[in-house]
Design an enzyme around this catalytic site. Structure first.
Site, PDB file in Angstrom:
ATOM      1  N   GLU A  27      39.590  44.869  35.590  1.00  0.00           N
ATOM      2  CA  GLU A  27      40.213  44.173  34.201  1.00  0.00           C
ATOM      3  C   GLU A  27      41.717  44.892  34.082  1.00  0.00           C
ATOM      4  O   GLU A  27      41.793  45.957  34.327  1.00  0.00           O
ATOM      5  CB  GLU A  27      39.447  44.582  32.886  1.00  0.00           C
ATOM      6  N   LYS A  87      39.070  36.052  28.194  1.00  0.00           N
ATOM      7  CA  LYS A  87      37.856  36.872  27.762  1.00  0.00           C
ATOM      8  C   LYS A  87      37.721  36.294  26.283  1.00  0.00           C
ATOM      9  O   LYS A  87      38.690  36.225  25.430  1.00  0.00           O
ATOM     10  CB  LYS A  87      38.514  38.390  27.896  1.00  0.00           C
ATOM     11  N   CYS A  90      34.464  42.452  30.927  1.00  0.00           N
ATOM     12  CA  CYS A  90      34.382  43.838  30.202  1.00  0.00           C
ATOM     13  C   CYS A  90      33.262  43.584  29.064  1.00  0.00           C
ATOM     14  O   CYS A  90      32.028  43.318  29.132  1.00  0.00           O
ATOM     15  CB  CYS A  90      35.494  44.354  29.795  1.00  0.00           C
TER      16      CYS A  90
END
Length: 280
Positions: A41, A121, A162
């Site tokens: 990331e 995300k 994440c």
């Protein structure tokens, strides 16, 4: 499929981060015979003030257009080595309500350099960790809102980033889409990583009965207020049964594992969890 985890220690200098990624990807392909490489990331810029992050970001092109420095670097890695490239995530510059914001965005490229997928995300990291450190990703980034899948060399694959890993409903949606693998780049904090990284990744693999490939940043970086923060590393590949088949340490580098996709169906036939599911 041979999959490589590219574990990096990025900073705020985009050019240095690109050079680090290129070197590690080249090693993983030439020495490890990787067919798919997975970056972490925000590897293109970790730390710094908001303006630093914006300067290191770029808008993404529409179909057929030439992209920015990061986009073309990822495309070139795929073309040069003839492999699939999962570009971890980068800062995508977006205009929202007259303001310039960022999205934390994954790009996937096929071996011919063609973009195969992009994912923003969904869950932004707005938390205070047990040691009192505060994180507000929403101050800089906008959230995505689409569950995204991509076919990688014939393998239906889900995308996450994440903090997404803490939200089971996303992974159940990917399971309902019949993915056989999930790719998840991260920049996990040291403290939460020690407590939750491996156990959550193994849980997601077990509940989905799918491969989970998670690649993290590692080492220290400096925030805008001068605070030194540490990311956890320990990138993992987990089988559909929950076995860890590859685990890196706390140093930058790469590792390769052979992923047998046929284990997905074998696991699902042995324990028919999806067919027995009652609550959705």
């Amino acid at each position: 499929m041979r999959i490589a985890l590219i574990q990096m220690t990025p900073g705020t200098e985009r050019a240095e981060n690109i050079a680090q990624a290129q070197r590690l990807v080249a090693e993983a392909v030439t020495q490890g015979q990787a067919e798919l490489v997975v970056l972490p990331e925000v590897w293109s810029c970790l730390g710094g003030v908001r303006d630093t992050k914006l300067a290191a970001s770029e808008p993404l092109p529409t179909a057929g257009e030439v992209g920015g420095v990061l986009y073309e670097a990822l495309r070139e890695m795929a073309q040069q080595h003839g492999v699939w490239v999962h570009g971890g995530s980068i800062g995508e510059r977006v205009e929202q309500d007259g303001n310039t914001r960022l999205a934390n965005t994954t790009l996937v490229f096929a071996p011919n350099g063609q973009e195969a997928a992009r994912y923003r995300k969904i869950h932004l990291f707005d938390v205070v960790t047990p040691n009192g450190e505060g994180y507000r990703e929403s101050d800089t980034y906008v959230a995505g809102d689409e569950v995204t899948t991509v076919d990688i060399a014939g393998v239906p694959t889900g995308l996450a980033i994440c903090y997404d890993m803490r939200f089971a409903e996303l992974f159940l949606a990917l399971r309902a889409a019949d993915v056989k693998m999930v790719l998840l780049p991260a920049a996990f904090t040291q403290q939460t990583g020690e407590a939750h990284w491996e156990v959550l990744l193994r849980a997601r693999a077990i509940e989905m009965q799918a491969w989970v490939v998670a690649c993290g940043t590692t080492g220290w970086y400096t925030e805008s207020d001068g605070t030194q923060r540490q990311t956890y590393g320990h990138s993992l590949i987990v089988s559909p049964w929950g076995d860890v088949v590859l685990k890196l340490g706390s140093e930058p580098g790469w590792g390769v594992a052979e992923v047998d996709v046929s284990l997905v169906e074998k696991t699902r036939q042995r324990m028919q969890v999806q067919e027995n599911r009652r609550l959705i």
